[in-house]
Write an enzyme that holds these catalytic residues in place. Sequence first.
Site, PDB file in Angstrom:
ATOM      1  N   TYR A 153       0.835  -1.196   0.000  1.00  0.00           N
ATOM      2  CA  TYR A 153       0.000   0.000   0.000  1.00  0.00           C
ATOM      3  C   TYR A 153       0.873   1.251   0.000  1.00  0.00           C
ATOM      4  O   TYR A 153       0.688   2.152  -0.838  1.00  0.00           O
ATOM      5  CB  TYR A 153      -0.919   0.002   1.223  1.00  0.00           C
ATOM      6  N   LYS A 171       1.233   4.061  -3.005  1.00  0.00           N
ATOM      7  CA  LYS A 171       0.877   5.455  -2.749  1.00  0.00           C
ATOM      8  C   LYS A 171       2.048   6.395  -3.032  1.00  0.00           C
ATOM      9  O   LYS A 171       1.852   7.529  -3.493  1.00  0.00           O
ATOM     10  CB  LYS A 171       0.401   5.626  -1.308  1.00  0.00           C
TER      11      LYS A 171
END
Length: 325
Positions: free
Chosen positions: A137, A141
């Site tokens: 994640y 990002k």
Amino acid sequence: MRVLVTGVTGFLGYHIAKDLLKDGHEVINFSRRHTSEVDELGIETIKGDLTNYEDIKNALRDIDAVFHAAGKVGMWGKSKDFHRINVDGTKNLVNAMKEQGAKYLIYTSTPSVVFGKDEIKNGDESLPYPKKYLNEYAKSKSIAERFVLESNGHGILTTSIRPHLIYGERDKNIIPRLIQRAKSGRLKIIGDGQNLVDINYVENASHAHVMALKELSTEAKNQGKAYFIGQEKPVNLWDFINKILEAKGEKPISSKVSLKIVYFIGLIFELVYKLLGKYDDQPPMTRFVALQMGTSHYFKHDNARVDFGYSPKITIEESLEKIKN
């Protein structure tokens, strides 16, 4: 302005939409579904998928500004799934904005984009992206954020907001999981219990996003930049967790477990889950979660205050009162 918000059906996106409506903007939700809560806001939903370029291009007709709050969030999963939604979806959004003439983009990022393995104390926006991530994640990002910021000045103006540990009303992630673990007896203090972290009450996080648009559409001192935001001060994570538990009618926790042990357990779970191909199930622990829960990571917020006037409207104490049962 006509403003498109991705993910109004989510946590932060919902509050951003509410604040934009209060400021007199026309708000449109772009997401895969429409809910009764969105109906209560009285805004239109354009259904679509960020990974489908035509969907997002059509949604951007006659749009002035975009808040990109949607994305795949999680501590575990396949790299390609995070990349497809968080990276490819963001690239689709940026490219479609240029094609359709939408001018302003406020991107919701995370402080995890600068978190490798080491503690961060009073870090600022000069912190580099780490070479290696323990979490897909955070990696996805960081790639998306870099693309957003590099796109600034090429037909659009962009800025990135990095709120940490968002909590508050309508939270379906952090608070429910804490309560569930506490009730089952599986929540323990990781490490010595003295680690300090930044937190964000959701209404403050939303306020920061809206303030960022006001600046971006006027003097634009924040264009092409990323910003850490937080409450008035970092908190002792475990004291704060206990205050949340007490606010929700649960008993505080006091038992501790070594960070080194939990980190090693997280590594074992990751190896086993990878070996078994279990990417759809959340492991009980990962190395990233162990470090997030057992080390300090807090930041300076001076740049957000100076560049677009952000300061929290609601104090930590006031926010705890607002989330009580």
